[in-house]
Design a protein around this motif. Structure first.
Motif, short mmCIF file in Angstrom:
data_model
loop_
_atom_site.label_atom_id
_atom_site.label_comp_id
_atom_site.label_asym_id
_atom_site.label_seq_id
_atom_site.Cartn_x
_atom_site.Cartn_y
_atom_site.Cartn_z
N SER A 99 14.01 -14.70 3.96
CA SER A 99 14.20 -14.25 2.58
C SER A 99 12.99 -14.59 1.71
CB SER A 99 15.47 -14.87 1.99
OG SER A 99 15.37 -16.29 1.98
N ALA A 100 12.38 -15.75 1.93
CA ALA A 100 11.20 -16.13 1.15
C ALA A 100 10.02 -15.21 1.46
CB ALA A 100 10.82 -17.58 1.43
N ALA A 101 9.81 -14.90 2.75
CA ALA A 101 8.72 -14.01 3.12
C ALA A 101 8.95 -12.60 2.59
CB ALA A 101 8.56 -13.99 4.64
N ALA A 102 10.18 -12.10 2.71
CA ALA A 102 10.48 -10.76 2.21
C ALA A 102 10.35 -10.70 0.70
CB ALA A 102 11.88 -10.35 2.64
N GLY A 103 10.83 -11.73 0.00
CA GLY A 103 10.71 -11.76 -1.45
C GLY A 103 9.26 -11.84 -1.89
N ALA A 104 8.44 -12.62 -1.19
CA ALA A 104 7.03 -12.72 -1.54
C ALA A 104 6.32 -11.39 -1.33
CB ALA A 104 6.36 -13.81 -0.69
N PHE A 105 6.66 -10.71 -0.25
CA PHE A 105 6.04 -9.40 0.00
C PHE A 105 6.42 -8.39 -1.08
CE2 PHE A 105 6.58 -5.11 1.68
CZ PHE A 105 5.28 -4.81 2.03
N ALA A 106 7.73 -8.27 -1.34
CA ALA A 106 8.19 -7.25 -2.29
C ALA A 106 7.66 -7.52 -3.70
CB ALA A 106 9.72 -7.20 -2.29
N SER A 107 7.72 -8.76 -4.15
CA SER A 107 7.28 -9.06 -5.51
C SER A 107 5.78 -8.88 -5.66
CB SER A 107 7.68 -10.50 -5.87
OG SER A 107 7.11 -11.43 -4.96
N THR A 108 5.00 -9.35 -4.68
CA THR A 108 3.55 -9.23 -4.77
C THR A 108 3.11 -7.78 -4.67
OG1 THR A 108 3.37 -11.40 -3.69
CG2 THR A 108 1.36 -10.07 -3.83
N GLU A 109 3.74 -7.01 -3.79
CA GLU A 109 3.40 -5.60 -3.67
C GLU A 109 3.71 -4.85 -4.97
OE1 GLU A 109 4.39 -1.84 -0.71
OE2 GLU A 109 5.99 -3.19 -1.36
N CYS A 110 4.85 -5.16 -5.58
CA CYS A 110 5.23 -4.49 -6.82
C CYS A 110 4.29 -4.87 -7.96
CB CYS A 110 6.68 -4.84 -7.17
SG CYS A 110 7.34 -3.92 -8.57
N ILE A 111 3.91 -6.14 -8.03
CA ILE A 111 2.97 -6.57 -9.08
C ILE A 111 1.61 -5.90 -8.89
CG2 ILE A 111 1.71 -8.56 -9.98
CD1 ILE A 111 4.19 -10.26 -9.35
N ALA A 112 1.15 -5.82 -7.65
CA ALA A 112 -0.13 -5.15 -7.38
C ALA A 112 -0.04 -3.66 -7.73
CB ALA A 112 -0.50 -5.32 -5.91
N GLU A 113 1.08 -3.05 -7.43
CA GLU A 113 1.27 -1.64 -7.78
C GLU A 113 1.25 -1.44 -9.29
OE1 GLU A 113 4.77 1.74 -7.37
OE2 GLU A 113 4.59 0.17 -5.84
N SER A 114 1.84 -2.38 -10.03
CA SER A 114 1.86 -2.28 -11.49
C SER A 114 0.45 -2.45 -12.07
CB SER A 114 2.80 -3.34 -12.07
OG SER A 114 4.11 -3.18 -11.60
N PHE A 115 -0.32 -3.38 -11.55
CA PHE A 115 -1.67 -3.61 -12.06
C PHE A 115 -2.61 -2.47 -11.68
CE2 PHE A 115 -0.42 -8.04 -12.75
CZ PHE A 115 -1.12 -8.34 -13.90
N ARG A 116 -2.49 -1.94 -10.46
CA ARG A 116 -3.41 -0.90 -10.00
C ARG A 116 -2.97 0.49 -10.46
NH1 ARG A 116 -3.60 0.02 -4.90
NH2 ARG A 116 -5.79 0.62 -4.88
N GLY A 117 -1.70 0.65 -10.81
CA GLY A 117 -1.22 1.93 -11.30
C GLY A 117 -0.99 2.98 -10.25
N LYS A 118 -0.92 2.60 -8.98
CA LYS A 118 -0.65 3.56 -7.91
C LYS A 118 -0.09 2.81 -6.71
CE LYS A 118 -5.51 3.46 -6.43
NZ LYS A 118 -6.68 4.30 -6.11
N GLY A 119 0.69 3.55 -5.91
CA GLY A 119 1.27 2.94 -4.71
C GLY A 119 0.59 3.44 -3.46
N ASP A 120 -0.06 2.56 -2.75
CA ASP A 120 -0.74 2.92 -1.51
C ASP A 120 -0.74 1.72 -0.56
OD1 ASP A 120 -2.55 1.25 -2.70
OD2 ASP A 120 -4.03 2.80 -3.14
N ALA A 121 -1.47 1.86 0.52
CA ALA A 121 -1.48 0.82 1.55
C ALA A 121 -2.17 -0.46 1.10
CB ALA A 121 -2.16 1.35 2.82
N TRP A 122 -3.03 -0.38 0.07
CA TRP A 122 -3.70 -1.60 -0.40
C TRP A 122 -2.71 -2.56 -1.03
CZ3 TRP A 122 -8.28 -2.56 1.43
CH2 TRP A 122 -9.11 -1.50 1.81
N SER A 124 0.33 -2.88 0.00
CA SER A 124 0.99 -3.49 1.15
C SER A 124 0.13 -4.58 1.77
CB SER A 124 1.31 -2.42 2.20
OG SER A 124 2.19 -1.45 1.67
N LEU A 125 -1.19 -4.39 1.74
CA LEU A 125 -2.10 -5.43 2.24
C LEU A 125 -1.94 -6.71 1.44
CD1 LEU A 125 -4.58 -6.44 3.88
CD2 LEU A 125 -6.01 -5.42 2.10
N ILE A 126 -1.89 -6.58 0.11
CA ILE A 126 -1.76 -7.76 -0.75
C ILE A 126 -0.40 -8.42 -0.54
CG2 ILE A 126 -1.77 -8.56 -3.13
CD1 ILE A 126 -3.60 -6.19 -3.78
N GLY A 127 0.66 -7.60 -0.49
CA GLY A 127 1.99 -8.15 -0.26
C GLY A 127 2.12 -8.79 1.10
#
Length: 204
Positions: A99-122, A124-127
């Motif tokens: 649960s900690a790993a999944a939560g870290a991935f989802a939250s970090t990916e979503c934050i990166a998507e919000s900052f970058r303004g687009k959803g792509d594989a990058w 997912s790399l950060i998450g």
């Protein structure tokens, strides 16, 4: 999507854009990029990870060859008299880790998507790096934590970028598996030329 005729089969040109298009130029519907508020996405990931970890811990407690020990160091050999706490600890540890790993991935990916303004594989790399860091942190070693972060990040990036398809041209594969032959056989131009050049063998 651009297509070209290839042996009577419509074959798409290999294209790839952000992991949503496979090698045949089709959207791979097996993967749907998550959307919605970060809080909802993180909560769903934590619940999914906890369920997967609970299943893993239950299977581990049932089939692991290692004996279960209590906090006092007592080894439990009689399963009919097993204590609840050590068994719960065996199940809870992977549930918390997953649960900690999944939560870290989802939250970090979503934050990166919000900052970058687009959803792509990058994203997912950060998450994936965040999830790998959480997993590596269980060893309490910075080198393993760093290597796990990079390894998980690259793996998730490759998975998102290429898609989940395991075949290069699913259009041709689908034609081979489910295609219907015509009622009247049509010979290729190469076979027709060979029969004209060698008429004595045209009935073979």
């Amino acid at each position: 999507q651009k297509q070209e005729e290839h042996g009577g089969i419509k074959k798409s040109n290999p294209t790839m854009t952000g992991g949503r298009i496979n090698w045949a130029g089709e959207e791979h519907f097996a993967y749907s990029r998550p959307s919605g508020p970060c809080l909802d996405r993180t909560f769903n990931a934590i619940m999914t990870g906890a369920a997967a970890g609970t299943f893993f811990g239950t299977a581990q407690a049932a089939w692991t060859p290692d004996p279960i020990t209590t906090a006092a160091g007592k080894t439990l050999t009689d399963t009919s008299k097993s204590e609840f706490r050590p068994i719960l600890r065996t199940i809870a540890r992977p549930a918390l880790l997953f649960s900690a790993a999944a939560g870290a991935f989802a939250s970090t990916e979503c934050i990166a998507e919000s900052f970058r303004g687009k959803g792509d594989a990058w994203n997912s790399l950060i998450g994936g790096m965040a999830a790998g860091a959480v997993i590596g942190a269980t060893t309490r070693r910075a080198d393993i934590m760093t290597s796990a972060a990079f390894a998980m990040g690259l793996f998730i990036f490759a998975l998102d970028y290429t898609g989940e398809d395991t075949v290069r041209d699913p259009v041709a594969l689908r034609h081979k598996r489910f295609g219907v032959l015509p009622e009247t056989h049509v010979e290729s131009e190469a076979v027709a030329r060979m029969k004209e050049a060698y008429p004595q063998h045209k009935s073979l």
